[in-house]
Scaffold this active site. Structure first.
Site, short mmCIF file in Angstrom:
data_model
loop_
_atom_site.label_atom_id
_atom_site.label_comp_id
_atom_site.label_asym_id
_atom_site.label_seq_id
_atom_site.Cartn_x
_atom_site.Cartn_y
_atom_site.Cartn_z
CB SER A 50 3.88 46.56 15.53
OG SER A 50 4.42 46.90 16.94
CG ASP A 82 2.81 48.21 11.11
OD1 ASP A 82 2.39 48.12 9.73
OD2 ASP A 82 3.84 48.32 11.23
CD GLU A 134 3.67 42.60 2.93
OE1 GLU A 134 3.24 43.49 3.93
OE2 GLU A 134 4.85 42.24 2.84
CG HIS A 180 9.96 46.46 7.54
ND1 HIS A 180 9.26 45.33 6.71
CD2 HIS A 180 8.85 47.36 7.74
CE1 HIS A 180 8.09 45.69 6.58
NE2 HIS A 180 7.78 46.79 7.16
CG HIS A 213 4.49 48.09 4.90
ND1 HIS A 213 4.05 47.55 6.30
CD2 HIS A 213 3.33 47.94 4.25
CE1 HIS A 213 2.87 47.47 6.24
NE2 HIS A 213 2.36 47.49 5.21
CB SER A 216 12.38 55.03 7.54
OG SER A 216 11.26 55.14 8.58
CG ASN A 256 3.21 51.53 6.57
OD1 ASN A 256 2.58 52.17 6.39
ND2 ASN A 256 3.23 50.18 7.05
CB ILE A 257 7.25 56.77 8.55
CG1 ILE A 257 7.26 57.22 7.06
CG2 ILE A 257 8.45 57.61 9.27
CD1 ILE A 257 7.03 58.64 6.84
O1 G3H Z 1 7.49 46.97 10.27
C1 G3H Z 1 7.34 46.90 11.57
C2 G3H Z 1 7.25 48.07 12.29
O2 G3H Z 1 8.62 48.80 12.34
C3 G3H Z 1 7.18 47.81 13.76
O3 G3H Z 1 8.39 47.20 14.27
O4 G3H Z 1 7.60 45.29 15.51
O5 G3H Z 1 9.69 46.66 16.34
O6 G3H Z 1 7.28 47.37 16.88
P1 G3H Z 1 8.05 46.47 15.91
P1 13P Z 2 10.59 51.59 8.25
O1 13P Z 2 11.24 50.57 9.05
O2 13P Z 2 11.17 51.95 7.03
O3 13P Z 2 10.30 52.95 9.10
O4 13P Z 2 9.17 51.09 7.89
C1 13P Z 2 8.05 50.93 8.77
C2 13P Z 2 6.93 49.85 8.41
O5 13P Z 2 6.88 49.48 7.23
C3 13P Z 2 5.98 49.75 9.37
O6 13P Z 2 4.96 48.84 9.21
ZN ZN Z 3 5.81 47.23 7.41
#
Ligand code: G3H
Ligand code: 13P
Ligand code: ZN
Length: 311
Positions: A50, A82, A134, A180, A213, A216, A256-257
């Protein structure tokens, strides 16, 4: 093996009725835990980065860690951006060795999303890189893209065909009720995904790879360990795994996880530091976190994605 794009991976996943896990990476232990599991289970793999990960760990460190993983395991690995928020970050990743990028124009109008996505696709395809777009808005917080719960909007099946044909994207992320983070549903709420919308989308763009997405499942085992060792994650709720299994068998080719990895790593670190307050060697607690990440990814590959033996 060199890095690959997701083209071949998705074709095989679509035809084979399974999905490829896309796991977020932020440091060495996370890269190692994920790739060890995928390598041992002979599973194709998407490692995704990301904007926040690039800010935290630096683009070069992350790409070199992924290169190291490629030297250790003979499995196809794609390196993916991502939630790219604009053309510039997508360009930086395309020029910087990624094989796949996501341009997240979901917060723009339909026409602006198409224009931005098309611009990224043209640049990426010229360099042999694939693009995920998306349509629809997920609830919760996306990287650099904040979406209020109230704004959450499911993907409109009527729009997907036009979006895909006008942009030329290689895969499409959709909103069918996932979100998310670790708090996806309120306590007492029955988790639900709109499989009817997914089926409609499949009908409109048959054979086209769909991305989920916010997938989790928020293992209550890790939540409990975190709670018992000084953390506070009461009411964390994820997507039930049977729903993810169902999605993996459909046109959903990428799941996505990220949050699950965070929980696994944090549970390990908290457990060691709580049980041994004198511990101060980072290897002592990071190796437990890394092992949890590996166990979690192996569990997902075997019990949710069905991608074992498909490398
Ligand atoms: O969808 C978002 C992902 O979980 C990335 O999270 O921006 O905190 O790295 P982050
Ligand atoms: P989660 O927060 O459910 O793990 O989703 C991750 C995600 O979509 C990253 O793009
Ligand atoms: Zn995502």
């Amino acid at each position: 093996m060199a890095l690959v794009t997701t083209t071949e991976m998705f074709k095989k996943a679509y035809d084979g009725g399974y999905a490829v896990g896309a796991f977020n990476v932020n440091n060495m232990e996370i890269v190692q835990g994920i790739t060890e599991a995928a390598g041992e289970l002979k599973s194709p793999l998407i490692l995704q980065v990301s904007a926040g990960a690039r800010k935290y760990a630096n683009h070069s460190y992350l790409t070199k860690l992924v290169e190291a993983a490629l030297m250790e395991y003979d499995i196809p690995i794609a390196l993916h951006l991502d939630h790219g928020a604009d053309f510039e970050i997508c360009k930086a990743c395309i020029d910087g060795g990624f094989t796949s990028v996501m341009i997240d124009g979901s917060h723009h109008s339909f026409e602006d999303n198409i224009a931005l996505t098309k611009k990224v696709v043209e640049y990426a395809h010229d360099k042999g890189v694939v693009v995920e777009g998306e349509l629809g808005k997920l609830a919760g917080i996306e990287d650099d893209v904040k979406v209020a719960d109230a704004d959450a909007a499911y993907t409109q099946p009527d729009e997907v065909e036009e979006f895909v044909s006008r942009t030329g994207v290689d895969s499409l992320a959709i909103a069918i009720g996932t979100s998310h983070g670790a708090f996806k549903f309120k306590p007492g709420q029955t988790p639900q995904l709109r499989f009817d919308i997914l089926a409609e989308i499949e009908k409109r763009i048959p054979g086209f790879p769909i991305v989920l997405h916010g997938a989790s499942s928020v293992s209550q085992e890790y939540v409990k360990i975190i709670q018992e060792n000084g953390g506070n994650l009461a009411d964390a709720i994820g997507i039930p795994e049977d729903m993810l299994r169902q999605a993996a068998k459909s046109a959903v080719c990428k799941i996505n996880i990220d949050s699950d990895l965070r929980l696994a790593m944090t549970a390990g670190v908290r457990q060691v530091l709580n049980q041994n307050p004198a511990a101060f060697d980072p290897r002592e607690y990071l190796k437990v976190g890394r092992q949890n990440v590996k166990d979690l990814v192996a569990h997902k590959i075997l019990n949710v994605l069905g991608s074992n033996g498909r490398a």
